[in-house]
Design a protein around this motif. Structure first.
Motif, PDB file in Angstrom:
ATOM      1  N   ALA A 153       1.053  -1.033   0.020  1.00 27.35           N
ATOM      2  CA  ALA A 153      -0.209   0.170  -0.031  1.00 27.35           C
ATOM      3  C   ALA A 153       0.770   1.231   0.084  1.00 27.35           C
ATOM      4  CB  ALA A 153      -0.949  -0.037   1.205  1.00 27.35           C
ATOM      5  N   ASN A 154       2.177   1.269   0.595  1.00 24.24           N
ATOM      6  CA  ASN A 154       3.056   2.239   0.671  1.00 24.24           C
ATOM      7  C   ASN A 154       4.044   2.769  -0.511  1.00 24.24           C
ATOM      8  OD1 ASN A 154       3.549  -0.037   2.502  1.00 24.24           O
ATOM      9  ND2 ASN A 154       5.637   1.195   2.431  1.00 24.24           N
ATOM     10  N   ARG A 155       4.032   1.563  -1.515  1.00 28.50           N
ATOM     11  CA  ARG A 155       4.756   1.582  -2.558  1.00 28.50           C
ATOM     12  C   ARG A 155       4.138   0.763  -3.604  1.00 28.50           C
ATOM     13  NH1 ARG A 155       8.993  -0.936  -2.070  1.00 28.50           N
ATOM     14  NH2 ARG A 155       8.875  -2.110  -0.171  1.00 28.50           N
ATOM     15  N   VAL A 156       3.257   1.036  -4.407  1.00 27.95           N
ATOM     16  CA  VAL A 156       2.262   0.433  -5.107  1.00 27.95           C
ATOM     17  C   VAL A 156       3.300  -0.180  -6.251  1.00 27.95           C
ATOM     18  CG1 VAL A 156       0.388   0.239  -6.701  1.00 27.95           C
ATOM     19  CG2 VAL A 156       0.230   1.263  -4.484  1.00 27.95           C
ATOM     20  N   THR A 157       4.056   0.891  -6.906  1.00 27.14           N
ATOM     21  CA  THR A 157       4.798   0.484  -7.793  1.00 27.14           C
ATOM     22  C   THR A 157       6.378   0.663  -7.454  1.00 27.14           C
ATOM     23  OG1 THR A 157       4.808   2.679  -8.981  1.00 27.14           O
ATOM     24  CG2 THR A 157       3.284   0.770  -9.608  1.00 27.14           C
ATOM     25  N   SER A 158       7.376   0.124  -8.177  1.00 28.44           N
ATOM     26  CA  SER A 158       8.744   0.284  -7.854  1.00 28.44           C
ATOM     27  C   SER A 158       9.565   0.117  -9.204  1.00 28.44           C
ATOM     28  CB  SER A 158       9.129  -0.814  -6.670  1.00 28.44           C
ATOM     29  OG  SER A 158      10.468  -0.875  -6.604  1.00 28.44           O
ATOM     30  N   GLN A 159      10.965   0.537  -8.854  1.00 25.15           N
ATOM     31  CA  GLN A 159      11.888   0.393  -9.908  1.00 25.15           C
ATOM     32  C   GLN A 159      11.934  -1.228 -10.265  1.00 25.15           C
ATOM     33  OE1 GLN A 159      13.055   2.579 -12.004  1.00 25.15           O
ATOM     34  NE2 GLN A 159      12.368   4.295 -10.994  1.00 25.15           N
ATOM     35  N   THR A 160      12.229  -1.949  -9.299  1.00 28.06           N
ATOM     36  CA  THR A 160      12.248  -3.474  -9.364  1.00 28.06           C
ATOM     37  C   THR A 160      11.277  -4.022  -8.569  1.00 28.06           C
ATOM     38  OG1 THR A 160      13.664  -3.197  -7.031  1.00 28.06           O
ATOM     39  CG2 THR A 160      14.854  -2.920  -9.198  1.00 28.06           C
ATOM     40  N   THR A 161      11.108  -5.479  -9.110  1.00 22.81           N
ATOM     41  CA  THR A 161       9.926  -6.382  -8.387  1.00 22.81           C
ATOM     42  C   THR A 161      10.682  -7.600  -8.030  1.00 22.81           C
ATOM     43  OG1 THR A 161       9.461  -7.205 -10.717  1.00 22.81           O
ATOM     44  CG2 THR A 161       8.157  -5.283  -9.675  1.00 22.81           C
TER      45      THR A 161
END
Length: 410
Positions: A343-351
């Motif tokens: 919830a606090n980082r829905v998307t990111s540079q890496t998964t």
């Protein structure tokens, strides 16, 4: 930013500045406001939109009732009592919550097998409609009514001679503990007319959680036909006909929102015919999950991350003791993941591929198995979508004596 795979049914809650929001408030802020994790958050605006969409789609003359077993939180029930036309309950405790909303007792109905004498006495005294599940229950209700000088309002819950095909949970057709077999209802109606009972009509509920319009259409068509056959034996005109619900919501990849157009088109002539053949009857559609399921999130906090033989696990302070259905232990034959996100980082540079698990000493305590998320860290808030129905109340919250989660309505 890299997009994390998501289900089509993750669109109710907005993402603003890469943070998930509910009711216009970020989940992080709600966690602070609530004072603890885990917690459930329910969005009243989503519930309102669900009711409005259904009213706009379905024909006039159809009354909508909320089946509060889906989510009995008093604030949720209060909100939906103002939007719908009645409430269906499954216990005296639920009945008291429904009565506390201030609605007319005759818009409350009570279903469920095995009602005790004390439960029946409370329901008769309250003046709600009791859906009779057996001939023996009918006799007990009549005796109670005579004993307390009250005329019980009753209907017969019918176990139909058909089922709702492909439903997630079949409630009718074949041998069932629910209701009275359709072929036995005429004789029961004869006896009902000999007792001091205010007979209202029928409750015909064949199944739930269905995403196939053709199956729902078939069941609804058969429901009206059955009601007409049984009405011929009724001791007085039918004034109440509950046709059940069955409308499902999508949970898993590959599932889509139930289209309502064909269902609505089929209901138009059915409602019109019912108004002609049962002119005094209020036609009720009873829905629970459909109103609240997509309006809820379950939020837990990551307390540890660990690796085991090449696989990553994020351990949270919540699990199956709070959300049994998301763990796959509430009716799933083959376990599938509910949609989840950070919830606090829905998307990111890496998964990464990670399994989200709870703190319980059982391998069943799984929130998401090998799902793709942004890299998970301690302190992250895990949000489980589709959590507004059959979440906390259907879970073994005292298992291993962990703290209970909070519930909030925004």
């Amino acid at each position: 930013m890299k997009e994390v795979p998501k289900h089509a049914n993750m669109d109710w809650f907005p993402v603003i500045d890469n943070h998930l929001h509910a009711g216009g408030i970020s989940i992080e802020r709600l966690a602070i406001r609530t004072g603890k994790t885990p917690f459930y958050v329910y969005d009243r605006n989503i519930m309102t939109k669900k009711v409005e969409t259904l009213r706009e789609s379905l024909p006039e003359g159809l009354h909508l009732h909320y089946a509060m077993k889906a989510n009995p939180m008093p604030a949720v029930v209060q909100h939906l009592s103002q939007l719908t036309d009645g409430i269906d309950v499954a216990s005296v405790a639920e009945m008291q919550v429904a009565l506390n909303t201030g609605i007319d007792p005759l818009t409350i109905s009570f279903a469920g097998p095995g009602k005790t004498d004390n439960e029946l006495k409370s329901a008769v005294a309250a003046g709600i409609i009791i859906n009779m599940e057996s001939e023996a229950e009918m006799e007990r209700i009549a005796q109670i009514g005579d004993a307390i000088s009250a005329l019980p309002n009753v209907s017969i819950r019918v176990n139909p001679d058909f089922e709702l095909k492909t439903s997630g949970m079949k409630m009718g057709g074949g041998p069932k503990p629910f209701g009275v077999d359709a072929e036995r209802v005429p004789e029961m109606l004869k006896r009902c007319g000999q007792l001091n009972l205010n007979f209202k009509g029928f409750h015909i509920f064949s199944g739930s959680q269905n995403l196939r319009p053709e199956a729902i259409i078939e069941a609804q068509t058969k429901t009206f036909a059955l009601a007409y056959r049984l009405a011929e034996f009724a001791p007085q005109p039918i004034t109440w006909l509950n046709i059940g619900g069955g409308l499902g919501i999508p949970y898993f990849p590959g599932e889509a929102t139930l289209p309502l157009d064909d269902i609505a088109e089929n209901l138009k002539p059915l409602i019109k015919e019912a108004q002609e053949r049962l002119p005094e009857a209020e036609i009720v559609m009873e829905l629970g999950r459909y109103f609240v399921g997509e309006a809820g999130l379950y939020i837990s906090e990551v307390v540890e991350c660990k690796e085991s033989r090449g696989e990553k696990y994020a351990i949270t302070n919540g699990g199956l003791h709070h959300h049994l259905s998301a763990s796959g232990n509430f009716g799933q034959i083959i376990r599938k993941n509910y949609p989840v996100c950070i919830a606090n980082r829905v998307t990111s540079q890496t998964t990464e591929k990670v399994s989200i698990v709870g703190p319980l000493c059982t391998p069943l305590d799984i929130i998401a198995d090998k799902t793709v998320l942004p890299e998970v860290s301690i302190g992250d808030l895990i949000a489980v979508y589709q959590s507004g129905a059959y979440g906390l109340s259907a879970s073994p919250r005292d298992f291993l004596s962990h703290p209970h989660p909070a519930e909030i309505l925004v």
